[in-house]
Design an enzyme around this catalytic site. Structure first.
Site, PDB file in Angstrom:
ATOM      1  N   LYS A   1       5.265   0.150   8.398  1.00  0.00           N
ATOM      2  CA  LYS A   1       4.887   1.266   7.716  1.00  0.00           C
ATOM      3  C   LYS A   1       6.246   2.346   7.718  1.00  0.00           C
ATOM      4  CE  LYS A   1       1.512   4.795   7.174  1.00  0.00           C
ATOM      5  NZ  LYS A   1      -0.163   5.256   7.767  1.00  0.00           N
TER       6      LYS A   1
ATOM      7  N   GLY B   1       0.318   5.415   0.559  1.00  0.00           N
ATOM      8  CA  GLY B   1      -0.741   6.726   0.771  1.00  0.00           C
ATOM      9  C   GLY B   1       0.255   7.933   0.787  1.00  0.00           C
TER      10      GLY B   1
ATOM     11  N   ASP C   1     -11.279   8.693   9.416  1.00  0.00           N
ATOM     12  CA  ASP C   1     -11.182   8.342   7.869  1.00  0.00           C
ATOM     13  C   ASP C   1     -11.882   7.145   7.893  1.00  0.00           C
ATOM     14  OD1 ASP C   1     -10.237   8.788   5.534  1.00  0.00           O
ATOM     15  OD2 ASP C   1      -8.285   7.646   5.878  1.00  0.00           O
TER      16      ASP C   1
ATOM     17  N   TYR D   1       1.392   9.986   2.590  1.00  0.00           N
ATOM     18  CA  TYR D   1       2.587  10.237   3.570  1.00  0.00           C
ATOM     19  C   TYR D   1       3.428   9.007   3.931  1.00  0.00           C
ATOM     20  CZ  TYR D   1       0.504   9.204   8.063  1.00  0.00           C
ATOM     21  OH  TYR D   1      -0.144   8.634   9.194  1.00  0.00           O
ATOM     22  N   GLY D   2       2.817   7.753   3.575  1.00  0.00           N
ATOM     23  CA  GLY D   2       3.345   6.591   4.083  1.00  0.00           C
ATOM     24  C   GLY D   2       3.473   5.451   3.132  1.00  0.00           C
TER      25      GLY D   2
ATOM     26  N   GLY E   1       0.960  -1.213   0.057  1.00  0.00           N
ATOM     27  CA  GLY E   1      -0.139  -0.199  -0.103  1.00  0.00           C
ATOM     28  C   GLY E   1       0.883   1.089  -0.038  1.00  0.00           C
TER      29      GLY E   1
END
Length: 255
Positions: free
Chosen positions: A58, A38, A153, A40-41, A36
């Site tokens: 992460k 995102g 979220d 910022y990660g 995955g």
């Protein structure tokens, strides 16, 4: 603004290069693959060389480590994960640095997220199944709120399913002890949107003209009432107890 965004994207493309498979982090976690990405990660599925099981590691993007605000968000997520104590939420193990990059480790949750189930695997949920899934999710949201943690979220990509068990993930936008009730209201509103997504999985899209969900969906009155309050069309909910009461009424109407 679009030019600045393009420059930022290009910068991230060259700076935020994911780690290669086989990289060993903290002398313990062997990177297997990226699972995955995102804003910022970056998430990696790793093999724990000490226990031989899988972990999720992460990484805060290198481009984000130049911002104290982004680092603070990353540290806030770690702090929240350390508070969690539920089998259906991520379990935090440790945080560390590797080559000046910031990482933390959590357990690996197998399964598919609701977004993939709905849009790629074409799984559908009837009204009763949708309400039952909402009931399972409400248990997790209530557990968070009792710890004064608000997810912020709640979306279908952040809900995992495995053998009919529901898991809540991604606490990157979560807050602890917010100064106002906006985060709670947002969580409740998001529950309404998730319920709508589930209910629409059985809707035949034959109508070319888009209509309000109240006209498109054929639902029990109790479900309509529940949705209207979650979506703040009617008096918004203020407690999970009140939501559960109306949810149980909607489930009873669907028996």
């Amino acid at each position: 603004m679009s030019i600045l965004r393009s420059i930022r994207k290009a910068y991230q493309f060259f700076v935020d290069i994911p780690l290669k498979a086989g990289t060993v982090l903290n002398q313990q976690y062997e990177v297997l693959n990226v699972i995955g990405t995102g804003s910022y990660g970056i998430l990696y599925r790793c093999k724990d060389l000490k226990t031989n099981d899988y972990k999720v590691v992460k990484q805060l993007r290198l481009s984000k480590q130049r911002s104290k605000k982004e680092i603070k968000l990353f540290e806030n997520e770690i702090s929240i994960l350390q508070k969690l104590n539920h089998n259906n939420m991520p379990k935090f193990f440790e945080a560390f640095t590797h080559n000046e990059l910031l990482f933390y480790v959590m357990n690996y949750i197998e399964g598919d997220n609701l977004e993939d189930l709905i849009f790629y695997k074409k799984v559908t949920f009837n009204e009763e199944q949708s309400l039952n899934l909402l009931a399972d999710l409400l248990v997790l949201v209530d557990d968070l709120h009792n710890k004064n943690v608000y997810h912020g979220d709640l979306r279908i990509p952040n809900i995992m399913m495995n053998n009919n068990h529901l898991f809540l993930i991604d606490f990157g936008l979560s807050e602890q002890n917010p100064s106002s009730g906006e985060m709670k209201e947002q969580d409740y509103f998001d529950l309404g949107e998730i319920l709508l997504y589930l209910l629409y999985t059985t809707y035949p899209t034959r109508n070319k003209k888009a209509l309000p969900w109240t006209e498109e969906l054929s639902l029990k009155n109790e479900t309509i009432y529940l949705l209207k309050r979650l979506l703040q069309i009617k008096e918004p909910y203020t407690t999970t107890k009140d939501i559960l009461k109306d949810l149980q009424a909607a489930l009873l109407a669907n028996k």
